[in-house]
Structure formats: structure tokens, C-alpha cells
Design a protein around this motif. Structure first.
Motif, short mmCIF file in Angstrom:
data_model
loop_
_atom_site.label_atom_id
_atom_site.label_comp_id
_atom_site.label_asym_id
_atom_site.label_seq_id
_atom_site.Cartn_x
_atom_site.Cartn_y
_atom_site.Cartn_z
N ALA A 6 43.04 70.82 52.68
CA ALA A 6 41.83 70.64 51.88
C ALA A 6 42.08 71.02 50.43
O ALA A 6 41.63 70.32 49.51
CB ALA A 6 40.70 71.48 52.47
N LEU A 10 41.97 68.51 47.24
CA LEU A 10 41.05 68.79 46.14
C LEU A 10 41.81 68.80 44.81
O LEU A 10 41.35 68.22 43.83
CB LEU A 10 40.37 70.14 46.37
CG LEU A 10 39.37 70.59 45.33
CD1 LEU A 10 38.24 69.58 45.16
CD2 LEU A 10 38.81 71.96 45.72
N SER A 13 42.58 65.40 43.59
CA SER A 13 41.44 64.67 43.00
C SER A 13 41.31 64.93 41.50
O SER A 13 40.64 64.19 40.80
CB SER A 13 40.14 65.06 43.72
OG SER A 13 39.74 66.39 43.40
N GLY A 85 36.77 75.90 39.31
CA GLY A 85 35.86 75.85 40.43
C GLY A 85 34.86 76.99 40.38
O GLY A 85 34.56 77.52 39.31
N PHE A 87 34.95 75.14 44.34
CA PHE A 87 34.58 73.87 44.94
C PHE A 87 34.50 74.04 46.45
O PHE A 87 35.07 74.97 47.01
CB PHE A 87 35.64 72.80 44.62
CG PHE A 87 35.92 72.64 43.15
CD1 PHE A 87 35.11 71.84 42.36
CD2 PHE A 87 37.01 73.29 42.57
CE1 PHE A 87 35.37 71.70 41.01
CE2 PHE A 87 37.28 73.14 41.21
CZ PHE A 87 36.45 72.35 40.43
N ARG A 89 35.33 71.77 49.80
CA ARG A 89 35.98 70.54 50.28
C ARG A 89 36.17 70.66 51.78
O ARG A 89 36.80 71.61 52.25
CB ARG A 89 37.33 70.34 49.58
CG ARG A 89 38.17 69.17 50.08
CD ARG A 89 37.72 67.85 49.48
NE ARG A 89 38.54 66.74 49.91
CZ ARG A 89 39.00 65.79 49.10
NH1 ARG A 89 38.73 65.83 47.81
NH2 ARG A 89 39.71 64.80 49.56
#
Length: 265
Positions: A6, A10, A13, A85, A87, A89
Motif C-alpha cells: 500500500a 501510494l 501515485s 501526508g 494519507f 490507502r
């Protein structure tokens, strides 16, 4: 590991590619160097199990770190490669920071003085901070207790006694987990790390964290801090806080079970 995948996805991205992620530490959080990028992902694991608001802890850590970095305080700062962050995910909470090379064997000889300097800088932090954070942790640990009921009764009794005798002292922004493992020796000198447990409380809490470390003579080191009050209460609170977190960690790692047993005697 799903958490590592994950974090890698992330980072990708944001254009940061990790072809060889390496786990640096797996304990309360999972720390992963996203090699070859100079980026470390902090992934909430055990902390997420104990703190339903773990994303807020990560957010405060980023905010405090960025504030201190902006003032020139030596900290492990955000990475220029991607946003810090935090974040979420695939149900995993992740933040990012720069990767710093450091000497894991280094033991600071002037920790208390550096901590006093950090406290002075933290006074300028303008953001909101929780109060009595250790008690919040204890209450959540009690709510998720999985060990024998007799241990829970003793743990709760000590928690209640601490609540009833909470000292009225001056408070300020704290590091929150001020032990030598969170002061890293890098090529640019010592830098502070890990502000996830920052809260507004008496400096005696940070000194209790120092006093109970096994990395050096913490009691002697804490005595070098200027002008402190009787540490007895804060040592009791820190010991109970550590014991509680060991019960959280043992659910994920068998290696913590013996330490949890000893802490709850």
C-alpha cells in the motif's frame, strides 16, 4: 506485506518509484525505506489497533515537524520527493519523511540539554494539541483488553489512582516520547524524530520517558535537566503507559509477551 504494498503504491501515485523497499523497523509502526528513493514510509500498524484517531496523531507529527524544520530545529524533515501526508490507502494510514543515514549505536551524552532546547522551540508551536494524551491511550487500551481480568483490575486501579492525583503543573508542547532512540546521529549532527505522541503537558512527562530508557542511565540523564518537579507521579504514569502498550504490541508480536508479563506484575 499488504501494508508495504500500500505504501509503495501510494508513493508511486506521486511519481516516487520503489523497486526495493526495505523494512527498517516493525513495532508500534512499520517503517519502510522506499529504496532507491530517499524516502521513509511510516505505516500505522499496532498504533492503528490502539488509536482509532491514529491519522490525527500522524497529522500532528507532520505539522510539528514542519514547524520545527521551518525554525531551523534539527529534525527528520519532510521529503522533497512527495507530500508528507498523512494519507489512507487500502485502509492503511501512511506518512512520508526524508530518509536519513544515522548511527544506531550512538548514545547521546547531553540528551537532557538537547531536550531542554527542544522544549524551548516547541513553545512556539501554534497548533492545537491533546491534553492528558497518556490517559487517553490507557482508556483505549482498557477498552480493548485481552489479558486476564485480574490484570485488568490492577491496571484500572492504578489508572484511576493517577487520574485522582494528577498534579497541577505548567504545561507546554512536549515531544511525547523523548528517549534517545528518537534523537538520531546523522552526518549533519543529531536530529529529532517521531513527534507522533506530541501533547500539551508538563515537561516531567518527557523526563519520565528519558528516565525509564534502557539505552543509557536515564535517571542520571534526567537529573541534568534544569528545574524540574518531583518525578514520582510521572514515572508511575510512564510505567503504566509502557505496560499498556506492551499488551498492544504482544497481540502483533510474540516477542513482546514476556515484557508485558513482567510489566504487569
Amino acid at each position: 506485506m499488504d501494508e508495504v504494498r500500500a505504501a509503495v503504491a501510494l508513493a508511486a501515485s506521486f511519481g516516487v518509484r520503489s523497486t526495493n523497499p526495505v523494512v527498517l523497523r516493525d513495532a508500534s509502526n512499520l517503517l519502510v525505506h522506499l529504496r532507491p528513493a530517499p524516502v521513509v514510509a511510516r505505516i500505522a500498524t499496532a498504533t492503528a489497533a490502539a488509536r482509532p484517531d491514529v491519522v490525527e496523531h500522524f497529522r500532528r507529527a507532520v505539522a510539528v515537524t514542519e514547524h520545527l524544520a521551518g525554525r531551523g530545529v534539527p529534525v527528520v524533515g519532510p521529503s522533497p520527493e512527495l507530500p508528507a501526508g498523512p494519507f489512507t490507502r487500502d485502509g492503511v494510514v501512511v506518512s512520508f519523511a526524508e530518509h536519513v543515514v544515522h548511527d544506531p549505536t550512538w548514545v547521546p551524552t547531553d540528551f537532557a540539554h538537547r531536550l531542554a532546547d527542544l522544549h524551548a522551540e516547541l513553545l512556539s508551536y501554534p497548533g492545537p494539541l491533546p491534553e492528558r494524551l497518556p490517559l487517553t491511550d490507557l482508556d483505549r487500551i482498557i477498552d480493548r483488553w485481552t489479558r486476564p481480568a485480574s490484570e485488568l483490575a490492577a491496571f484500572t486501579t492504578e489508572r484511576d489512582a493517577l487520574v485522582a492525583s494528577w498534579p497541577a503543573l505548567d504545561v507546554q508542547p512536549l515531544h511525547g516520547d523523548a528517549h534517545p532512540g528518537n534523537l538520531l546521529l546523522t552526518p549533519r549532527g543529531p536530529v529529532w524524530n517521531d513527534f507522533e505522541d506530541t501533547w500539551s503537558g508538563p515537561v516531567e512527562w518527557d523526563l519520565a520517558c528519558l528516565a525509564l530508557t534502557s539505552r543509557l542511565d536515564g535517571v542520571a540523564a534526567a537529573r541534568e535537566y534544569p528545574l524540574v518537579n518531583d518525578p514520582t507521579f510521572w514515572l508511575r504514569l510512564r510505567k503504566l503507559h509502557v505496560a499498556g502498550w506492551l499488551t498492544v504490541l504482544e497481540r502483533r508480536f510474540d516477542r513482546y509477551r514476556e515484557a508485558a508479563d513482567a510489566a504487569l506484575l
